[in-house]
Design a protein around this motif. Structure first.
Motif: not given
Length: 272
Positions: A11-17, A19-20, A70, A239
């Motif tokens: 989730e730190d890569l897919l949701f949090k950025p 511009n994820s 995630s 991102l």
């Protein structure tokens, strides 16, 4: 998106950025299409050498199982892809990343008039591998051509030979500008990414800059302090807007990430 480095929650890569990838599935800034809602996939390496894969035909923004997964799965190497079909069916077997043994593969772009040359390309695949082709995409076909032409031993050369073969076959059929691609592949230890188009205007591709340098530039950014010095990202579009965090991969080039080291080179297809 291809990540390697400190084990992180998906989730730190897919949701949090900012511009994820999930945001990009609805509002891509640099992609060929703004909305990428024809499915998604994520591959990650955990305890063993063989990666896990979760793929769905749901739009990434609308899959509750992706959010659950995630939030629990943590990995040192993650591949993720959002799909906008270029003509093949919307089905799980056509969602990236594709897996064969320890390897993952994903592709943005298209092979022009793929239906016209699909049979010729399929006949070039090693018969021992052909039965493992599960879907109908040009992306998976390109993966199996690379596997046939030596991906395990010489990834850069194998991709060059696979693209050269596609261009040669397309030329025999009178198809101009057949290849449009950014490709990422990994064996679980090293990541290779390629940016190339026959016509010379390929899809966008970026890689992250050195984390230690970014920490020095942004000492008050807590996210950077949670990453190891060897953390690296390769993405279709950045991102976030952190200045200096991203470098564009040049046209007709490849980048190789091994730990904290990066190698950038020229990519030239090899005629069969």
């Amino acid at each position: 998106m291809a990540y390697s480095g400190t084990p992180v929650l998906l989730e730190d890569l897919l949701f949090k950025p900012q511009n994820s990838l999930v945001i990009q599935s609805k509002h891509s800034r640099l992609g060929a299409t703004t909305v990428n809602g024809d499915g998604f996939g994520v591959g990650w390496y955990a305890e063993g050498a063989r990666p896990g894969v979760y793929r769905s035909t749901e739009p990434a923004w609308n899959d509750s199982n992706l959010r659950e997964l995630s939030a629990m799965a943590r990995s040192r190497r993650v591949f993720a892809h959002i799909r906008a079909s270029t003509g093949t069916a919307v089905q799980q077997s056509n969602c990236h990343p594709f897996r064969q043994g320890d390897w993952l593969w994903m592709h943005n772009g298209a092979i022009a008039d793929f239906s016209v040359i699909k049979r010729d390309l399929a006949l070039a695949v090693d018969p021992a591998l052909y039965a493992d082709i599960a879907g109908s995409t040009d992306s998976e076909m390109l993966f199996f051509l690379a596997l046939t032409l030596g991906l395990h031993d010489d990834p850069t050369g194998a991709v060059a030979r696979a693209v050269g073969l596609v261009e040669e076959v397309a030329g025999r059929h009178g198809i101009a500008d057949p290849v449009q691609m950014t490709v990422a592949t990994t064996d679980g230890e090293t990541t290779w990414a390629f940016r190339y188009a026959t016509a010379g205007s390929a899809r966008s591709l970026f890689h992250s800059t050195d984390v230690a340098t970014l920490r020095a530039q942004y000492p008050d950014n807590p996210q950077l302090h949670d990453l190891s010095d060897d953390a690296r990202l390769i993405v279709s579009e950045p991102l976030g807007d952190l200045q200096g965090a991203w470098r564009e991969v040049p046209e007709s080039s490849y980048v190789v990430v091994r730990g904290a080291s990066e190698e950038l080179g020229s990519f030239v297809p090899t005629a069969p």
